[in-house]
Write an enzyme that holds these catalytic residues in place. Structure first.
Site, PDB file in Angstrom:
ATOM      1  CG  ASN A   7      -5.179  -2.863   9.358  1.00  0.00           C
ATOM      2  OD1 ASN A   7      -4.143  -2.257   9.634  1.00  0.00           O
ATOM      3  ND2 ASN A   7      -5.284  -3.693   8.350  1.00  0.00           N
ATOM      4  NE  ARG A  90      -1.755  -5.604   9.874  1.00  0.00           N
ATOM      5  CZ  ARG A  90      -1.509  -5.371   8.601  1.00  0.00           C
ATOM      6  NH1 ARG A  90      -2.333  -4.652   7.889  1.00  0.00           N
ATOM      7  NH2 ARG A  90      -0.422  -5.849   8.045  1.00  0.00           N
ATOM      8  CG  HIS A 180       2.147 -10.309   4.834  1.00  0.00           C
ATOM      9  ND1 HIS A 180       3.019 -10.443   3.795  1.00  0.00           N
ATOM     10  CD2 HIS A 180       1.501  -9.140   4.645  1.00  0.00           C
ATOM     11  CE1 HIS A 180       2.939  -9.389   3.005  1.00  0.00           C
ATOM     12  NE2 HIS A 180       2.029  -8.577   3.507  1.00  0.00           N
ATOM     13  NE  ARG A 239       6.463  -3.122   0.378  1.00  0.00           N
ATOM     14  CZ  ARG A 239       5.653  -3.731   1.241  1.00  0.00           C
ATOM     15  NH1 ARG A 239       6.154  -4.535   2.159  1.00  0.00           N
ATOM     16  NH2 ARG A 239       4.364  -3.544   1.184  1.00  0.00           N
ATOM     17  CD  GLU A 382      -3.981  -9.657   6.801  1.00  0.00           C
ATOM     18  OE1 GLU A 382      -4.569  -9.221   5.797  1.00  0.00           O
ATOM     19  OE2 GLU A 382      -2.830  -9.327   7.109  1.00  0.00           O
TER      20      GLU A 382
END
Ligand code: ADP
Length: 398
Positions: A7, A90, A180, A239, A382
């Site tokens: 990743n 990923r 996601h 964010r 994940e």
């Protein structure tokens, strides 16, 4: 079969080596500050732990150092690189063409790079890392790309399109992509296993530094809160989430900000950090709120309110609700936030099992048996999802 999962971020590279016979993790770690200076952590399944501080100018050099630890280091877990059957990568953005996990060839790398304008911080280093792996392992080793956007490609156009002139949809791919996806897919699969069947109407809440909520009917995404970019939807660590679009030009004018500066404000100085002025870390913000910090309390209240609103609107989009899943660092650990969101939704006949909800970071049902909606905490994984997708390609090839 052993699968290496990678990743890569803009200046980091997380890795895990899994033994797919029992899906156990043989070793894992993180390379940080690539291109700045460099730090690698490595941990194996027997408790061996090491941190290396060394300059790594590129992802390729960091990756080589990781492979050295895996095969030859004091805590090595395999005897030779040839034991690695495949690598799963990923990839943040699949663009409009890559809608599910794929075996990597030159054209896939080109398409990942084509999508780079949509994901400038992530797709380029991910493509570079894929190429570096190829150089190290040769073309014969199967490599699979697993996209964060892929799970969301089932969204209907009415959820995907933005109400700007339609030519932008066609000319610039302006649409809701969602992110996601690998996490939402993992917890969806787990929810189906735990219930014994796929929930018909499911809402998955991935709440971490980045957060998104997804509405899933019969295992297929119908809507998700992140949009064209991961800036949309819920307020996050730094964010802003969904805001009135006119704020962008208004703030640029009144504060004399350039496009890069407004981008920084909305992506890196907003959210929990911007509202609370304390931290981007939910734990620190909620601790400050408990001590009476009003802005920290406002940030927590806003997050809980927004999660509630998304759940309510997605319930309407789904035409009802069977199951809610909480995941991600906040979803798995923030006991009070989960309690408040469930209380906000109690008009649906949801009842919380207080004892179950007091558990952190474990797979557990936190609604009572007579609750009208099942509520679960499911720690995301994940890497395992990527490893499973990758292993499926290798099995199919043999
Ligand atoms: P990322 O999106 O970077 O993968 P994580 O999923 O690890 O992030 O989530 C990080 C967030 O989880 C942080 O805001 C952190 O404060 C929060 N978190 C972690 N542990 C707890 C806890 N025990 N209670 C509340 N929040 C927590």
């Amino acid at each position: 079969m052993k699968i290496l999962v990678i990743n890569a971020g803009s200046s980091s590279l997380k890795y895990q080596l899994l033994d797919m016979r029992d899906e156990s993790v043989l070793c894992k770690g993180n390379c940080e500050r690539i291109g700045i200076d460099g730090r690698i952590s490595y941990k194996n399944h027997e408790g061996y732990n090491v941190t290396l501080e060394r300059d790594f100018p590129t992802h390729a050099e960091a990756f080589q150092a990781v492979l050295h630890e895996i095969v030859e280091g004091e805590g090595h877990v395999i005897g030779s690189l040839s034991e690695i059957a495949a690598i799963g990568h990923r990839v943040t953005h699949g663009g409009i063409r890559l809608a599910k996990s794929v075996l990597i060839d030159d054209s896939v790398i080109d398409t990942i790079l084509e999508a780079a304008p949509l994901s400038p911080l992530h797709n380029p280093p991910q493509a570079t890392t894929i190429r570096a792996c190829r150089d190290l392992f040769g073309e014969a080793l199967p490599m699979v790309a697993v996209f964060d956007t892929a799970f969301h490609t089932t969204m209907p156009k009415k959820a995907r399109a933005f109400a700007v002139p339609y030519r932008f949809y066609e000319e610039h791919n302006i649409r809701r992509f969602g992110f996601h996806g690998t996490s939402h897919r993992y917890v969806t699969d787990r929810a189906a296993s735990l219930r014994g069947k796929m929930p018909q109407r499911l809402i998955t809440c991935h709440l971490g530094n980045g957060s998104s909520i997804t509405a899933i009917r019969d295992g297929r995404v119908i809507d998700t809160s992140m949009g064209f970019s991961p800036l949309d939807g819920l307020l996050m660590g730094t964010r802003c989430g969904t805001i009135d679009a006119s704020l962008v030009t208004y703030l640029m004018e009144v504060d004399n900000l350039s496009p890069a500066e407004i981008n920084r404000v909305l992506n890196s100085e907003s959210g929990l950090l911007g509202v609370s002025g304390v931290s981007s870390d939910f734990r620190e913000v909620s601790a400050a709120a408990e001590k009476g910090n009003e802005r920290a309390q406002l940030a927590v209240d806003m997050l809980e309110y927004q999660i509630t609103k998304f759940c309510g609107s997605y319930m309407a989009a789904l035409g009802g609700l069977d199951t809610i899943v909480f995941t991600g660092g906040i979803g798995e650990n923030a006991i009070d936030l989960r309690r408040h969101v469930v209380e906000n939704l109690s008009f649906l006949g949801i009842t919380l099992d207080e004892a179950a909800n007091s558990v952190r970071g474990e797979e557990i049902r936190i609604s009572t048996p007579d609750s009208k909606v099942d509520v679960w905490v499911i720690p995301t994984n994940e890497e395992l999802m990527i490893a499973r997708d990758t292993a499926a390609f290798v099995k199919n090839e043999n």
